[in-house]
Design a protein around this motif. Sequence first.
Motif, mmCIF file in Angstrom:
data_model
loop_
_atom_site.group_PDB
_atom_site.id
_atom_site.type_symbol
_atom_site.label_atom_id
_atom_site.label_comp_id
_atom_site.label_asym_id
_atom_site.label_seq_id
_atom_site.Cartn_x
_atom_site.Cartn_y
_atom_site.Cartn_z
ATOM 1 N N MET A 1 -6.248 17.479 7.471
ATOM 2 C CA MET A 1 -6.459 16.555 6.037
ATOM 3 C C MET A 1 -6.064 14.846 6.106
ATOM 4 N N ALA A 2 -7.071 14.855 6.315
ATOM 5 C CA ALA A 2 -7.458 13.008 6.060
ATOM 6 C C ALA A 2 -6.578 12.313 4.512
ATOM 7 N N PHE A 3 -6.490 11.051 5.724
ATOM 8 C CA PHE A 3 -5.249 9.972 5.073
ATOM 9 C C PHE A 3 -5.690 9.833 3.942
ATOM 10 N N PHE A 4 -4.919 9.295 2.269
ATOM 11 C CA PHE A 4 -5.470 8.523 1.604
ATOM 12 C C PHE A 4 -5.347 7.304 2.086
ATOM 13 N N PRO A 5 -6.694 5.926 2.264
ATOM 14 C CA PRO A 5 -6.581 4.953 2.692
ATOM 15 C C PRO A 5 -5.984 3.940 1.100
ATOM 16 N N MET A 6 -4.498 4.132 0.542
ATOM 17 C CA MET A 6 -3.745 3.680 -0.343
ATOM 18 C C MET A 6 -3.608 2.066 0.299
ATOM 19 N N PHE A 7 -3.811 1.073 -0.568
ATOM 20 C CA PHE A 7 -3.909 -0.629 -0.537
ATOM 21 C C PHE A 7 -2.380 -0.590 -0.986
ATOM 22 N N VAL A 8 -1.175 -0.917 -0.270
ATOM 23 C CA VAL A 8 0.141 -1.404 -0.489
ATOM 24 C C VAL A 8 0.006 -3.106 -0.842
ATOM 25 N N GLU A 9 0.440 -3.302 -1.912
ATOM 26 C CA GLU A 9 1.725 -4.783 -2.355
ATOM 27 C C GLU A 9 2.579 -4.240 -1.165
ATOM 28 N N LEU A 10 2.880 -5.668 -0.356
ATOM 29 C CA LEU A 10 4.005 -5.605 0.025
ATOM 30 C C LEU A 10 5.034 -7.496 0.328
ATOM 31 N N GLN A 11 3.976 -7.950 -0.378
ATOM 32 C CA GLN A 11 4.805 -9.119 -0.750
ATOM 33 C C GLN A 11 5.887 -9.068 -1.019
ATOM 34 N N GLY A 12 7.124 -9.333 -0.507
ATOM 35 C CA GLY A 12 8.419 -10.086 -0.599
ATOM 36 C C GLY A 12 9.371 -8.770 -0.676
ATOM 37 N N ALA A 13 8.243 -7.781 -0.517
ATOM 38 C CA ALA A 13 9.153 -6.032 -0.409
ATOM 39 C C ALA A 13 10.271 -5.675 0.749
ATOM 40 N N PRO A 14 11.680 -5.756 0.108
ATOM 41 C CA PRO A 14 12.470 -5.146 1.220
ATOM 42 C C PRO A 14 11.910 -4.265 2.075
ATOM 43 N N CYS A 15 11.643 -4.247 3.066
ATOM 44 C CA CYS A 15 11.388 -2.831 4.317
ATOM 45 C C CYS A 15 12.677 -3.186 5.397
ATOM 46 N N LEU A 16 12.765 -2.010 5.846
ATOM 47 C CA LEU A 16 13.814 -1.389 6.725
ATOM 48 C C LEU A 16 13.333 -1.359 7.932
ATOM 49 N N LEU A 17 13.438 -1.967 9.207
ATOM 50 C CA LEU A 17 12.819 -1.727 10.575
ATOM 51 C C LEU A 17 13.888 -1.007 11.075
ATOM 52 N N VAL A 18 14.152 -0.035 12.113
ATOM 53 C CA VAL A 18 14.878 0.567 12.607
ATOM 54 C C VAL A 18 14.656 0.515 13.706
#
Length: 207
Positions: A1-18
Amino acid sequence: MAFFPMFVELQGAPCLLVGGGTVALHKAAVLKDFGAKVTVVSPHLCSALQNDRQLICMKKPFDTADLDEKTLVVAATDNQALNRHIAQLCRERNIPVNAVDQAEDCSFIFPAYVKEGDVVAAFTSGGNSPLLAQHLKAQVRQFLTPELAELARFLGSIRPRVKKEIPPGKARRQAFHALLELGLQTHRIPAPAELEAVLAKYRPSSR
Ligand SMILES: C[C@@]1(CC(=O)O)C2=NC(=C\c3[nH]c(c(CCC(=O)O)c3CC(=O)O)Cc3[nH]c(c(CC(=O)O)c3CCC(=O)O)/C=C3\N/C(=C\2)[C@@H](CCC(=O)O)[C@]3(C)CC(=O)O)/[C@H]1CCC(=O)O
Ligand SMILES: NC(=O)c1ccc[n+]([C@@H]2O[C@H](COP(=O)([O-])OP(=O)(O)OC[C@H]3O[C@@H](n4cnc5c(N)ncnc54)[C@H](O)[C@@H]3O)[C@@H](O)[C@H]2O)c1
């Protein structure tokens, strides 16, 4: 099943990279490219990550509490079981998670993308061939130029005025179309007089 291309606002969003290796470095660059506030957690950090003042680096092993308040997580360690465990914790908390190169553990996958200003083209092969996604990106690079991004910015800036002066419907659509065509044909943003001419043509009073 194909993935839905959801364009998401990430400006200032707290993201975790492990993770703090080469793969984490690449994912950090992508997240930063979209304005995310990235926290990197890893006992070892490559020097490029460590020296990056835009990142919040925490030199320690992952802990569940690292997920607190995060809106997006990337598990990029060299331990597949740990990446899977982090993915599971995120799913329980409804946090979108990417486990690098482990499609089955991802709730979202990274696309190959081209970004000029606010114009973004992104490709996925649904995990079938990241190289194909890269190939399509290279094709788009040829016509998604900085000039096009400038045109998009211009069209965005005059949008409120067009909306104010021309009621919704056919005329407004034609006005936007005319301005876009003008830009595409001349490879520059329309001059003030050209803008006025288009507005005059499609304003209700002049029709
Ligand atoms: C697009 C891109 C974005 C990015 O990483 O930001 C991206 N991979 C890129 C490159 C790349 N990755 C790999 C190669 C070597 C060639 C090859 O193996 O084909 C190359 C090419 C290279 O290195 O040049 C190896 C690989 N990748 C995955 C697996 C696992 C597997 O196949 O099971 C393996 C095998 C590992 C092994 O050998 O075991 C899985 C994933 N990689 C994805 C994204 C997601 C699906 C994207 C899609 O739908 O296509 C997904 C599912 C999850 C994710 O990580 O998000 C980025 C291009 C960035 C750019 O140039 O813009
Ligand atoms: N580098 C590549 O080109 C490449 C290509 C395809 C796949 N991969 C896969 O992607 C993964 C990451 O690759 P890499 O090259 O960045 O690996 P790496 O070995 O350079 O980095 C792994 C990082 O994970 C961190 N880590 C380990 N345990 C941790 C923990 N408990 N908490 C937080 N961080 C922890 C390490 O400190 C290290 O910084 C690997 O599984 C690798 O097989 C890498």
